[in-house]
Scaffold this active site. Sequence first.
Site, PDB file in Angstrom:
ATOM      1  CE  LYS A 271      -3.606  -1.839   2.731  1.00 11.23           C
ATOM      2  NZ  LYS A 271      -4.976  -1.714   1.831  1.00 11.23           N
ATOM      3  CG  ASP A 341      -3.814  -4.396  -0.197  1.00  9.34           C
ATOM      4  OD1 ASP A 341      -3.879  -4.437   1.016  1.00  9.34           O
ATOM      5  OD2 ASP A 341      -3.900  -3.009  -0.640  1.00  9.34           O
ATOM      6  NE  ARG A 345     -10.931  -9.985  -1.553  1.00 14.08           N
ATOM      7  CZ  ARG A 345     -11.319  -8.901  -2.579  1.00 14.08           C
ATOM      8  NH1 ARG A 345     -11.856  -9.236  -3.595  1.00 14.08           N
ATOM      9  NH2 ARG A 345     -11.157  -7.631  -2.109  1.00 14.08           N
TER      10      ARG A 345
HETATM   11  N1  BES Z   1      -7.874  -3.819   4.635  1.00 21.06           N
HETATM   12  C1  BES Z   1      -8.289  -3.505   3.320  1.00 21.06           C
HETATM   13  C2  BES Z   1      -9.329  -2.838   3.106  1.00 21.06           C
HETATM   14  C3  BES Z   1      -9.621  -1.299   3.917  1.00 21.06           C
HETATM   15  C4  BES Z   1      -9.162  -0.430   3.259  1.00 21.06           C
HETATM   16  C5  BES Z   1      -9.987  -1.321   5.066  1.00 21.06           C
HETATM   17  C6  BES Z   1      -9.395   0.936   3.995  1.00 21.06           C
HETATM   18  C7  BES Z   1     -10.213  -0.229   5.771  1.00 21.06           C
HETATM   19  C8  BES Z   1      -9.840   0.867   5.043  1.00 21.06           C
HETATM   20  C9  BES Z   1      -8.241  -4.799   2.466  1.00 21.06           C
HETATM   21  O1  BES Z   1      -7.353  -5.621   2.870  1.00 21.06           O
HETATM   22  C10 BES Z   1      -7.777  -4.315   1.084  1.00 21.06           C
HETATM   23  O2  BES Z   1      -6.572  -4.028   1.017  1.00 21.06           O
HETATM   24  N2  BES Z   1      -8.468  -4.337   0.156  1.00 21.06           N
HETATM   25  C11 BES Z   1      -8.257  -3.914  -1.199  1.00 21.06           C
HETATM   26  C12 BES Z   1      -8.748  -4.802  -2.146  1.00 21.06           C
HETATM   27  C13 BES Z   1      -8.355  -4.714  -3.607  1.00 21.06           C
HETATM   28  C14 BES Z   1      -6.888  -5.030  -3.506  1.00 21.06           C
HETATM   29  C15 BES Z   1      -9.126  -5.619  -4.428  1.00 21.06           C
HETATM   30  C16 BES Z   1      -8.889  -2.627  -1.315  1.00 21.06           C
HETATM   31  O3  BES Z   1      -9.958  -2.461  -0.798  1.00 21.06           O
HETATM   32  O4  BES Z   1      -8.210  -1.826  -1.956  1.00 21.06           O
HETATM   33 ZN    ZN Z   2      -6.947  -5.757   4.728  1.00 23.74          ZN
HETATM   34 MN    MN Z   3      -5.432  -5.552   1.986  1.00 28.07          MN
END
Ligand code: BES
Ligand code: ZN
Ligand code: MN
Length: 493
Positions: A271, A341, A345
């Site tokens: 990230k 990331d 899931r």
């Molecule tokens: N933990 C994150 C989602 C998240 C983002 C929670 C901001 C709280 C605040 C999750 O693991 C993630 O990174 N999701 C990605 C998925 C994508 C790579 C398909 C996302 O939401 O960008």
């Molecule tokens: Zn996450």
């Molecule tokens: Mn993530």
Amino acid sequence: MVRIATRHSALEEVAADLVAVGLFEGEQPPAPLMEVAGDALSSGDFSGKRGETTLLYTRDAVSSPRLLLLGLGDRAAFTTERLRCAAGTVVRRARSAKLQSVAFALPASEGFSVREAAQAAAEGAALGLYRFTSYKTDTGNSNTYELESLDLILAEGTDESEASRGAEVGAAMAAGANLARSLANEPSNTATPEYLARQAREIAARHGMDVEILDRSGIEAADLVGLAAVGRSSANEPRFIVLEHRGGGDESPVVLVGKAVTFDSGGISIKPSAGMEDMKFDMSGGAAVLGAMETIGTLGLAVNVVALVPATENLPGGSAFKPGDVLRMGSGKTVEILSTDAEGRLILADALTYARRYDPAAVIDCATLTGACIVALGHHASGLMGNDEDLISEVQFAGERAGERAWHLPLFEEYTEQIKGDTADIKNTGGRYGGALTAGAFLKEFAAYPWAHLDVAGTAFGKKGNPYTPKGATGTPARSLVEFLIGRAGGNE
Ligand code: BES
Ligand code: ZN
Ligand code: MN
């Protein structure tokens, strides 16, 4: 911890440091208080607008030295959620004046029962007093001061035993949610997977629950392939937490699943660094499930509940899983990793597969799963998806009761199409659009029973609080989960 009690009394005879009286717009307090409150009302300085407060010194006109007038807004629009906020406002006002004892005239409404009112007031107060101060080294008394007691004062004719049971439930709800908040606020250098496991053991010991913790080798042996992959490159090794409350004889249990990524760096699909500190909150789903179990234990709910919490860090490193890798999941499905990331899931899929062994009556998972859910709903509702309309309605209703709104989002088959794999059966991301729904569609592939999913990415933590929620972790959806189970127990909490 503030002591919360209920009792009957005339307000002018209550001898607390502060008596708080909520007033609806255009209404007046009971006659004996008018000597103190009259000028504030007749001058128009206080009108009863929602959230408005006026502190008055009573000069021996009544037994308490202070009277707080608190605006409740429009009587017809009053809800338990507004009552929760009002109670939070009252105790915070008392706290800022460093008072010991507060009495709050429990507002009544035609929209809900006395029991519900007392529960909401107790919840709002105990939630509103929560602060996360473990790492504040200030030695002044601001960190040691605590409000000692809150008395909910009941109007004549109000059923005391109903009110006191409501207050008891509210206090237990708040204690569980506050535990969830503390677990989530705790930074990831402390709140490791093993730390969460230890917390689960303590909850089990307090309430006579069964607990089992799988470590890395146990996780591999149990075919929790996603959890093993995500946790592979972290020195703080993953844990799979199983916590069981038996209150429902030999009925099928409700299984609660909570994502607990104690820090989500994104892994190899790393990230951006701005805001990455918030990813210590990526275990909020697991924290909420543990908090709910704490409340369930305290209330001794007459239901069987199994909590499953996959806990891990998601870090890049020499042994990290990588984009392009294929995982053969415990259910038999193969998953191509497009982004490391999209880790939540993967570990939830393992827990959903693991849940099958219980032949569950229902499974509810909760997770800070997608940024896309925040884009869709902002911070004002959790995303709610699932494979069973009745269960979805039941969860939505529980959320409403808790003041933790959840909004039903669709899992059309087109979203499942979006995650169909090229190399493997499915892929772990579905492209740019509909990210909350493709994540839900992914989970659906592993849910072989009535299942609901709460995406709490926008609601589990935040920078903006309300009168009963400070900045940081909110504890959402711990109280919703308990409300759901109280409903399942036939309302017989
Ligand atoms: N933990 C994150 C989602 C998240 C983002 C929670 C901001 C709280 C605040 C999750 O693991 C993630 O990174 N999701 C990605 C998925 C994508 C790579 C398909 C996302 O939401 O960008
Ligand atoms: Zn996450
Ligand atoms: Mn993530």
